[in-house]
Design a protein around this motif. Structure first.
Motif, PDB file in Angstrom:
ATOM      1  N   VAL A 147      16.436  -2.052   6.453  1.00 15.05           N
ATOM      2  CA  VAL A 147      16.678  -1.041   5.417  1.00 15.05           C
ATOM      3  C   VAL A 147      18.079  -1.191   4.834  1.00 15.05           C
ATOM      4  O   VAL A 147      18.621  -0.259   4.264  1.00 15.05           O
ATOM      5  CB  VAL A 147      16.481   0.385   5.973  1.00 15.05           C
ATOM      6  CG1 VAL A 147      15.033   0.621   6.275  1.00 15.05           C
ATOM      7  CG2 VAL A 147      17.319   0.625   7.197  1.00 15.05           C
ATOM      8  N   GLY A 150      19.698   0.372   1.255  1.00 14.45           N
ATOM      9  CA  GLY A 150      18.765   1.377   0.737  1.00 14.45           C
ATOM     10  C   GLY A 150      17.477   0.733   0.290  1.00 14.45           C
ATOM     11  O   GLY A 150      16.728   0.218   1.100  1.00 14.45           O
ATOM     12  N   GLY A 152      15.139   2.265  -1.741  1.00 14.00           N
ATOM     13  CA  GLY A 152      14.112   3.191  -2.184  1.00 14.00           C
ATOM     14  C   GLY A 152      13.071   3.498  -1.137  1.00 14.00           C
ATOM     15  O   GLY A 152      13.096   2.997  -0.018  1.00 14.00           O
ATOM     16  N   ALA A 153      12.136   4.363  -1.543  1.00 13.97           N
ATOM     17  CA  ALA A 153      11.180   4.934  -0.603  1.00 13.97           C
ATOM     18  C   ALA A 153      10.299   3.885   0.047  1.00 13.97           C
ATOM     19  O   ALA A 153      10.009   3.962   1.240  1.00 13.97           O
ATOM     20  CB  ALA A 153      10.325   5.964  -1.321  1.00 13.97           C
ATOM     21  N   THR A 154       9.883   2.877  -0.731  1.00 14.65           N
ATOM     22  CA  THR A 154       8.946   1.905  -0.171  1.00 14.65           C
ATOM     23  C   THR A 154       9.579   1.142   0.980  1.00 14.65           C
ATOM     24  O   THR A 154       8.960   0.949   2.022  1.00 14.65           O
ATOM     25  CB  THR A 154       8.515   0.895  -1.246  1.00 14.65           C
ATOM     26  OG1 THR A 154       8.347   1.604  -2.467  1.00 14.65           O
ATOM     27  CG2 THR A 154       7.241   0.218  -0.864  1.00 14.65           C
ATOM     28  N   ILE A 156      12.128   2.055   2.854  1.00 11.70           N
ATOM     29  CA  ILE A 156      12.375   2.931   4.002  1.00 11.70           C
ATOM     30  C   ILE A 156      11.075   3.132   4.777  1.00 11.70           C
ATOM     31  O   ILE A 156      11.045   3.083   6.011  1.00 11.70           O
ATOM     32  CB  ILE A 156      12.919   4.291   3.523  1.00 11.70           C
ATOM     33  CG1 ILE A 156      14.268   4.117   2.841  1.00 11.70           C
ATOM     34  CG2 ILE A 156      13.034   5.248   4.702  1.00 11.70           C
ATOM     35  CD1 ILE A 156      15.430   3.968   3.757  1.00 11.70           C
ATOM     36  N   ARG A 157       9.978   3.340   4.034  1.00 13.34           N
ATOM     37  CA  ARG A 157       8.706   3.564   4.724  1.00 13.34           C
ATOM     38  C   ARG A 157       8.239   2.318   5.448  1.00 13.34           C
ATOM     39  O   ARG A 157       7.736   2.393   6.561  1.00 13.34           O
ATOM     40  CB  ARG A 157       7.645   3.999   3.728  1.00 13.34           C
ATOM     41  CG  ARG A 157       7.758   5.457   3.447  1.00 13.34           C
ATOM     42  CD  ARG A 157       6.495   5.972   2.855  1.00 13.34           C
ATOM     43  NE  ARG A 157       6.676   7.375   2.592  1.00 13.34           N
ATOM     44  CZ  ARG A 157       5.835   8.094   1.889  1.00 13.34           C
ATOM     45  NH1 ARG A 157       4.766   7.522   1.392  1.00 13.34           N
ATOM     46  NH2 ARG A 157       6.049   9.361   1.718  1.00 13.34           N
ATOM     47  N   ALA A 158       8.410   1.167   4.806  1.00  9.50           N
ATOM     48  CA  ALA A 158       8.041  -0.078   5.481  1.00  9.50           C
ATOM     49  C   ALA A 158       8.888  -0.240   6.734  1.00  9.50           C
ATOM     50  O   ALA A 158       8.391  -0.641   7.796  1.00  9.50           O
ATOM     51  CB  ALA A 158       8.247  -1.265   4.544  1.00  9.50           C
ATOM     52  N   GLY A 159      10.178   0.137   6.629  1.00  3.51           N
ATOM     53  CA  GLY A 159      11.064   0.057   7.787  1.00  3.51           C
ATOM     54  C   GLY A 159      10.620   0.987   8.889  1.00  3.51           C
ATOM     55  O   GLY A 159      10.621   0.642  10.069  1.00  3.51           O
ATOM     56  N   LEU A 160      10.185   2.187   8.481  1.00  7.83           N
ATOM     57  CA  LEU A 160       9.719   3.186   9.451  1.00  7.83           C
ATOM     58  C   LEU A 160       8.509   2.661  10.221  1.00  7.83           C
ATOM     59  O   LEU A 160       8.432   2.761  11.450  1.00  7.83           O
ATOM     60  CB  LEU A 160       9.349   4.450   8.688  1.00  7.83           C
ATOM     61  CG  LEU A 160       9.313   5.752   9.462  1.00  7.83           C
ATOM     62  CD1 LEU A 160      10.716   6.091   9.916  1.00  7.83           C
ATOM     63  CD2 LEU A 160       8.782   6.849   8.574  1.00  7.83           C
ATOM     64  N   GLN A 161       7.578   2.073   9.487  1.00  9.12           N
ATOM     65  CA  GLN A 161       6.388   1.516  10.148  1.00  9.12           C
ATOM     66  C   GLN A 161       6.777   0.386  11.085  1.00  9.12           C
ATOM     67  O   GLN A 161       6.252   0.268  12.193  1.00  9.12           O
ATOM     68  CB  GLN A 161       5.415   0.973   9.103  1.00  9.12           C
ATOM     69  CG  GLN A 161       4.764   2.063   8.303  1.00  9.12           C
ATOM     70  CD  GLN A 161       3.730   1.506   7.357  1.00  9.12           C
ATOM     71  OE1 GLN A 161       3.590   0.302   7.223  1.00  9.12           O
ATOM     72  NE2 GLN A 161       3.014   2.390   6.704  1.00  9.12           N
ATOM     73  N   GLY A 233       3.685  -6.114   5.095  1.00 13.34           N
ATOM     74  CA  GLY A 233       4.443  -4.977   4.573  1.00 13.34           C
ATOM     75  C   GLY A 233       5.920  -5.093   4.889  1.00 13.34           C
ATOM     76  O   GLY A 233       6.774  -4.796   4.053  1.00 13.34           O
ATOM     77  N   ASN A 237       8.884  -6.259   1.973  1.00  9.55           N
ATOM     78  CA  ASN A 237       9.776  -5.180   1.562  1.00  9.55           C
ATOM     79  C   ASN A 237      11.193  -5.325   2.095  1.00  9.55           C
ATOM     80  O   ASN A 237      12.065  -4.563   1.716  1.00  9.55           O
ATOM     81  CB  ASN A 237       9.215  -3.833   2.005  1.00  9.55           C
ATOM     82  CG  ASN A 237       8.030  -3.430   1.167  1.00  9.55           C
ATOM     83  OD1 ASN A 237       8.126  -3.352  -0.048  1.00  9.55           O
ATOM     84  ND2 ASN A 237       6.899  -3.220   1.804  1.00  9.55           N
TER      85      ASN A 237
END
Lengths: 511, 117
Positions: A147, A150, A152-154, A156-161, A233, A237
């Protein structure tokens, strides 16, 4: 005892905290230290490669605690090869990232060095729990890098997964390790290899479950079907240089599986079907991708599939071709993700999407680099992809189901070729109109998305081209010196399958 | 005691996996926490469950408490603790970036269209 052995872990472990604590505000100094550390790693890696090529297995007992009790580092041909590969890819990726990526967020260089430390540690250690710890070191650094800047949202979400997936994997690793420890009472890999043969029959089931779970964890790291779902993913990303560095991370899983398979032959019966399925998923994904980043991710998957076909042979000849392909695949993946990042940086508004766009700066040179790497990835002559695939095909001749393997590899190579040709012609051939013409023809083109990169990064092409050129020159070396390198890999594979020698070198002959 | 520990590990693992499979990041964080608790207990049990035993071998013929799994658990706790914190930070960041707690990966245009005004 040769103290140079611990240097690949020690050097980044000293430099990274220095980068965080002392020089976090001075980007120039941080770059100098980071590059210096990577060059140091390359030199030490080369020295250790020279040491290991005599065929002896060297050990280093940390704190001078005797092996079954203390943690031991083991340097054999495979470890040395992986160390050298990591150092080379790390240095060139770092060279690429100092053109701007390292400034987009904080702490790029320390995280990068910690990642190298974790990788080197995982390749050197001869202790199962220590392997877990180094896995965590490299994963924690990779969470930060994933991440970085930054995005953006995509992202961060890919990082979260990615984090959630890896934490689950780590839990499984611990469960597997606890199961194995509860039966054998040891975590030293050489000691384990010795003790699993004289386990009482009553405990055999627990040991088998432990081994299967361990295989599953490593398969998750190396994105073997059906545990591959996280890879596209994540890689597509992640920031370009980070995805390039991640090309080594999947190889940590492969390395661990090779160790597991050669020391205990766990999980072999599932490897071949899973490898072929990975190959199919990867090559279909190459065709179906909507952006170059996605396509590169699926190409990674396909190369992992080919790699595992070779490993599933469970003999030294097949494994040696797999090791040759491993080096090729790491270099290719690292290079292609850097090219994806160059395309994104030079096509503001369109990114790496596989759609037509107006002409953009540096189109010609990026096209040349993409062509070179696409040739290598698809396995078209004359580069190492072709040689590697031929070697893998040859090594599977003895398998009972070789027509299946051959047809899957051939068809998937064809798919890869078509997919890469399509994206190349879309991204470079057809982007031949000026912005004004393009606006007239495509009046209904959507407005460029907001995340267009600042135009300052557009003109800088020299250093990125040098970094990518260095990686490509390694691929050329791998192709030109294919014969000596594959002989070395043969020796490596034979050393790996001589597990008695490994056990004797670590624990001493008398035990 | 074996039954108690086994039940606790099983319950926490089941709860952890259930929560992990939910679509919200908060549930996933809780699920991972549960799972790591279960794993810590499990490692602890791998050294055999003993009470009132010394952790060094005084009498080679007698029993002792295996100190190694306790050391391993300590490492595992530290790592899982740090990772839970990181996961929480990332979920909060994801919430602020996209305006929702969902963990699924959208294409960029879907996120823009779902953005709160």
């Amino acid at each position: 005892m040769n103290h140079w052995m611990i240097f690949p872990i020690l050097l980044p472990a000293v430099v990274a905290p220095l980068l965080v604590l002392a020089i976090r505000n001075d980007i120039v100094l941080a770059r100098i230290f980071s590059i210096g550390c990577s060059i140091g790693l390359l030199v030490v890696g080369g020295y250790q490669f020279g040491l290991a090529s005599d065929g002896l297995i060297r050990t280093y007992a940390i704190g001078n605690w005797a092996p079954p009790f203390g943690i031991v580092l083991v340097l054999d041909r495979l470890s040395a090869t992986m160390l050298l590969l990591t150092a080379a890819v790390g240095l060139f990726v770092l060279l690429y990232s100092i053109t701007g990526w390292d400034k987009r967020g904080r702490h790029f260089h320390p995280l990068f060095q910690f990642q190298l430390m974790g990788l080197n540690g995982a390749f050197l250690t001869g202790d199962l729990f220590n392997l877990f710890v180094f896995f965590e070191v490299l994963l924690i650094a990779s969470y930060g890098l994933m991440v970085h800047g930054g995005g953006g949202a995509t992202r961060i979400r890919a990082g979260l997964q990615y984090v959630a997936m890896n934490l689950t994997g780590s839990s499984l690793f611990l469960i597997a390790m606890a199961l194995i420890y509860s039966v054998t009472g040891t975590l030293n890999m050489a000691d384990l290899a010795r003790k699993i043969h004289d386990t009482p029959a009553a405990s055999q089931a627990i040991l088998n479950v432990g081994g299967a779970l361990l295989f599953m964890v490593f398969a998750l790291k190396s994105a073997l079907f059906p545990l591959h779902l996280w890879l596209p993913g994540t890689y597509a990303n992640a920031p370009g240089p980070v995805a390039a560095l991640f090309s080594i991370m999947t190889k940590v899983g492969v390395y661990s599986i090779v160790r597991l398979v050669t020391l205990s032959s766990v999980g072999l019966e599932w490897t071949l079907p899973a490898a072929l399925a990975t190959l199919v998923v990867g090559s279909v994904g190459i065709l179906a991708s909507r952006s170059l980043g996605q396509q590169a991710s699926f190409a990674t998957l396909a190369s992992m599939g080919t790699l595992f076909v070779a490993i599933s042979g469970s003999n030294a000849a097949a494994l040696s071709t797999g090791l040759y392909y491993l080096i090729h695949s790491t270099l290719c993946v690292a290079g292609i993700f850097l090219i994806v990042d160059l395309v994104i940086a030079n096509r503001p508004g369109f990114g790496d999407a596989l759609i037509e766009s107006p002409t953009y700066p540096n189109q010609g040179i990026i096209a040349c680099m993409f062509f070179a790497f696409a040739v290598a990835i698809c396995g078209v002559p004359p580069l190492s992809g072709f040689i590697g695939k031929i070697l893998v095909l040859q090594s599977t001749q003895g398998f009972s189901n070789w027509p299946w393997i051959w047809s899957v590899i051939f068809v998937s190579s064809f798919f890869g070729l078509v997919g890469m040709a399509r994206s190349g012609s879309l991204l470079f051939w057809k982007c031949n109109k000026t912005i004004l013409d393009f606006a007239l023809i495509d009046a209904n083109t959507p407005e460029p998305p907001m995340e267009s990169t600042p135009s300052t990064s557009v003109s800088k092409i020299t250093l990125p081209a040098v970094a990518i050129g260095c990686i490509f020159s390694l691929i050329v070396i791998l192709s030109v010196f294919a014969s000596p390198i594959s002989q070395f890999m043969n020796a490596t594979a034979e050393q790996l399958y001589d597990s008695q020698e490994y056990v004797d070198s670590v624990l001493g002959k008398d035990k | 005691m074996e039954f108690l520990v086994a039940t606790a590990v099983a319950t926490m693992t089941a709860a952890g996996i259930y929560l992990l499979l939910r679509a919200q990041t908060f549930s996933i964080v809780l699920g991972l926490t549960m799972l790591t608790y279960a794993v810590n207990f499990f490692i602890f049990a791998s050294g055999r469950l003993t009470v009132n035993q010394p952790d060094i071998v005084v009498d080679p013929s007698g029993t002792y408490a295996d100190p190694l799994p306790q050391a391993l658990v300590l490492t595992a706790i530290v790592i899982s603790f740090g990772m839970t914190a990181l996961m929480l930070v990332m979920s909060v960041r994801s919430y602020f970036e996209s305006g929702s707690d969902l963990a699924e990966l959208f294409g960029p245009e879907e996120i823009v269209s779902k953005d709160r005004q």
